[in-house]
Enzyme design. Structure first.
Site, PDB file in Angstrom:
ATOM      1  N   GLY A   2       1.051  -1.158   0.036  1.00 18.23           N
ATOM      2  CA  GLY A   2       0.047  -0.033   0.024  1.00 18.23           C
ATOM      3  C   GLY A   2       0.721   1.244  -0.125  1.00 18.23           C
ATOM      4  O   GLY A   2       1.647   1.308   0.878  1.00 18.23           O
ATOM      5  N   GLN A  52      -5.948  -8.639  -2.450  1.00 17.90           N
ATOM      6  CA  GLN A  52      -5.900  -7.799  -1.700  1.00 17.90           C
ATOM      7  C   GLN A  52      -7.309  -7.361  -1.073  1.00 17.90           C
ATOM      8  O   GLN A  52      -7.647  -6.984  -0.160  1.00 17.90           O
ATOM      9  CB  GLN A  52      -5.024  -6.352  -1.820  1.00 17.90           C
ATOM     10  N   ASP A 109      -1.209   4.818  -6.522  1.00 16.51           N
ATOM     11  CA  ASP A 109       0.178   4.796  -6.011  1.00 16.51           C
ATOM     12  C   ASP A 109       0.965   5.595  -6.612  1.00 16.51           C
ATOM     13  O   ASP A 109       2.150   6.152  -6.254  1.00 16.51           O
ATOM     14  CB  ASP A 109       0.630   3.183  -6.717  1.00 16.51           C
TER      15      ASP A 109
END
Ligand code: MRU
Length: 344
Positions: A55, A194, A235
């Protein structure tokens, strides 16, 4: 279940102990809760590369602590040597580069005899700042939702991925507390799952109504059920507001556009990379093919099969309804608006 307050974070996923960092091994969740101990910057780099922690914002926070570990002997040369080791851990999440640049700046400005103390304090502050960003984004993001929304999310942009309550999941959680979110559909997020392992776990722990879908069910769900928003993290956001996030996000954005569903990205300013002009310049991590042809060690493809494993994709800014940052909401998502909000 009663709705727990937003500031409550029961997940001890990275715990700073002064001489070491205890990291919850996210590869084993939700079945096993086990921590890995990192005593050096190299340990933190390995835990990051191996997905023990993941993350974007959490990768940045862990790197800050990694730099603090490297400074314990009060030698600038140790810190300078640790920086590229950490930087190589993962290529896409720009929070890693942001944290390293920040910590290197602190190291260079600090007299060597005070290095260890100053770097530890800077790492703790970096972590606490991210925690605060989460709370602000949750509040700003929830305000965008209409009452009783059904939402889709992808990957894990929750507490496990940040210092606080998460980015996308933070907005969802604030929305749920305010009665804006009725139901959440996390995509399972192949190949690391995830969504299935981490996001669903977080949502269920918080008592938020949630139903898991496989990645390829999103289009059908948008067509046949009332879906009011797609909410994801990021990201890296390029200067033109193109958004890089977990593989599959781009497809969700196209589907959302086709069905007239708002597509929200929730990310702190530490995820914005103004030095990258547009999304095509963002380095996309390619991970081991084994992670695609096997699931938990069980082979699912024929022996010798070729496969791709792109970790991320880029969503053009034209498909993004709004980017929620701690400095404000960028909408429409474009370079001028992004720069304006970041200057707040
Ligand atoms: O490969 P991962 O699990 O590190 O990828 C995580 C994501 O893509 C998240 O959506 C992103 O980092 C935002 S987390 C707040």
């Amino acid at each position: 279940m009663s709705k727990r307050p937003l500031h409550e974070d029961p997940i001890k996923h990275i715990v700073w102990k002064g001489d070491r960092l205890q990291v919850l091994d996210q590869r084993l969740l939700p079945r096993t809760v086990k921590h890995v101990t990192c005593r050096t910057a190299a340990d933190v780099a390995k835990a990051t590369k191996d997905m023990v922690l993941r993350g974007a914002p959490l990768i940045g926070c862990a790197a800050a602590y990694g730099m603090a570990l490297a400074s314990r002997r009060n030698r600038l040369s140790d810190v300078v040597a640790a920086e590229p080791v950490l930087r190589r851990a993962r290529p896409t999440a720009v929070n890693l580069m942001h944290a390293l640049d920040h910590m290197l700046g602190v190291a260079k400005r600090t007299p060597e005899k005070n290095l260890g103390k100053a770097m530890a304090a800077a790492a703790v502050k970096y972590y606490e700042d991210d925690l605060g960003y989460n709370a602000t984004m949750a509040r700003l993001g929830a305000a965008l939702l209409k009452k009783g929304s059904n939402v889709i999310t992808h990957c894990n942009a929750g507490a496990l991925a940040t210092a606080g309550i998460g980015t996308a999941v933070g907005m969802i959680r604030a929305g749920w507390i305010a009665g804006k979110v009725a139901h959440v559909y996390p995509c399972e997020t192949r190949p690391y799952l995830q969504g299935a392992r981490l996001t669903l776990w977080e949502l269920m722990e918080a008592g938020i109504p949630a139903t898991l879908i496989t990645d390829n069910m999103a289009a059908h769900l948008m067509k046949t059920r009332k879906i009011d928003a797609v909410i994801v993290g990021s990201d890296r956001i390029a200067a033109n507001a193109d958004v890089c996030n977990k593989i599959g996000t781009y497809g969700l954005a196209i589907l959302a556009k086709h069905h007239g569903i708002p597509f929200y990205v929730v990310a702190p300013s530490t995820t914005v990379d103004l030095s990258t002009p547009h999304g095509d310049r963002i380095p996309i991590e390619e991970r081991s093919v084994q992670e695609v042809v096997e699931i938990f060690g069980a082979k699912i493809a024929p022996k010798g099969a070729k496969a791709h494993h792109f970790g991320f994709d880029v969503t053009p800014h034209q498909l993004v309804t709004a980017i929620v940052t701690e400095k404000g909401v960028v909408s429409p998502a474009n370079e001028a608006n992004l720069r304006k909000v970041l200057s707040n």
